[in-house]
Design a protein around this motif. Sequence first.
Motif, short mmCIF file in Angstrom:
data_model
loop_
_atom_site.label_atom_id
_atom_site.label_comp_id
_atom_site.label_asym_id
_atom_site.label_seq_id
_atom_site.Cartn_x
_atom_site.Cartn_y
_atom_site.Cartn_z
N GLU A 122 -7.42 -5.78 0.33
CA GLU A 122 -7.22 -5.44 -1.08
C GLU A 122 -7.97 -4.17 -1.45
O GLU A 122 -7.49 -3.37 -2.27
CB GLU A 122 -7.64 -6.61 -1.96
CG GLU A 122 -6.69 -7.80 -1.83
CD GLU A 122 -7.09 -8.99 -2.66
OE1 GLU A 122 -8.13 -8.94 -3.34
OE2 GLU A 122 -6.34 -9.99 -2.66
N ALA A 123 -9.13 -3.96 -0.84
CA ALA A 123 -9.86 -2.71 -1.09
C ALA A 123 -9.05 -1.50 -0.64
O ALA A 123 -9.10 -0.44 -1.28
CB ALA A 123 -11.21 -2.74 -0.37
N ARG A 149 -4.58 3.38 -4.68
CA ARG A 149 -4.20 3.42 -6.10
C ARG A 149 -5.13 4.31 -6.91
O ARG A 149 -4.69 5.04 -7.81
CB ARG A 149 -4.23 2.00 -6.68
CG ARG A 149 -3.87 1.91 -8.17
CD ARG A 149 -4.25 0.54 -8.72
NE ARG A 149 -5.72 0.36 -8.73
CZ ARG A 149 -6.32 -0.82 -8.93
NH1 ARG A 149 -5.59 -1.92 -9.09
NH2 ARG A 149 -7.64 -0.90 -8.96
N ASP A 150 -6.41 4.27 -6.59
CA ASP A 150 -7.41 4.87 -7.47
C ASP A 150 -7.91 6.24 -7.04
O ASP A 150 -8.37 7.01 -7.88
CB ASP A 150 -8.63 3.93 -7.57
CG ASP A 150 -8.28 2.58 -8.19
OD1 ASP A 150 -7.27 2.51 -8.92
OD2 ASP A 150 -9.00 1.61 -7.92
N HIS A 171 -6.45 -0.82 -3.31
CA HIS A 171 -7.10 -0.23 -4.48
C HIS A 171 -7.50 1.22 -4.22
O HIS A 171 -7.41 2.06 -5.13
CB HIS A 171 -8.33 -1.06 -4.85
CG HIS A 171 -8.00 -2.44 -5.29
ND1 HIS A 171 -8.94 -3.43 -5.41
CD2 HIS A 171 -6.82 -3.02 -5.64
CE1 HIS A 171 -8.37 -4.55 -5.81
NE2 HIS A 171 -7.08 -4.33 -5.95
N LYS A 189 0.84 -1.20 0.00
CA LYS A 189 0.00 0.00 0.00
C LYS A 189 0.87 1.25 0.00
O LYS A 189 0.61 2.21 -0.75
CB LYS A 189 -0.93 -0.04 1.23
CG LYS A 189 -1.85 1.16 1.38
CD LYS A 189 -1.26 2.33 2.15
CE LYS A 189 -0.91 1.98 3.58
NZ LYS A 189 -0.42 3.22 4.30
#
Length: 259
Positions: free
Chosen positions: A141-142, A148-149, A145, A75
């Motif tokens: 994992e969320a 990242r997003d 993400h 992360k």
Amino acid sequence: MSEVNLSGMTALSIGRGVTLNTASELEAALRHIGATRYHNHHPFHKLLHSGKLNKGQVQAWALNRYYYQSTIPLKDAMVMTRFRDRATRLEWRHRIEDHDGDVGSEGGIERWLKLTEGLGLDTAYVESTEGILPATRFAVEAYVHFCRDRSPLEAIASSLTELFAPSIHEERISGMLEHYNFVNNDTMSYFKRRLTQAPRDANFALHFVKEHATTPEQRAAVCNALIFKTNVLWVQLDALYHAYVEGHIPPGAFVPKEG
């Protein structure tokens, strides 16, 4: 510090109609979110810290939490890619070293494996993450993400749960050492080290969001990023409680041998 009314806060956001006009109001809102939504309030943690769990349940917690701990450097590497600013990357880089360690120095992941080993779990099994709960994997994992997003500002803001971490670490160290004869000072070394690391990291992130969130919309996004992160932590404990306290272990997940 300014006071803000967050009575309309939802599971997703600080709610409609909230306008944070200053950095001081932003900090007050962030501290309110931590005071009301941090996972120290979860019933699983209350059981853990008060000695109400058996060894198998503590094993399940440590096993699942390993996936979160071992993903933190991924992360943080993701956060670093969001910044062209070298100074920010340099500041953030030490977080990866804190968890991964460096040549000749122990990191947080190794300290966590001391805990799982001390609890009697096979290290290869822990590192494989084959036995973790599905909700643990999805939540962690969320988080990656999200970093990242979403915007770089939100990515940094999501780390602000570290503002509230030292108190839970202190509670965990004293409670677990007092109540469980299968833990000791060595196996609890991860939490002792975080007592100094977390405040340093949190202070940087707090200063960053106060400086760079310059509009009410950006300040709301910062708060909502922290709400998201508290949800990531909370749902992992929901899954542990459902599986190992209420007894609904999903197929293929870790089944304790010791009660």
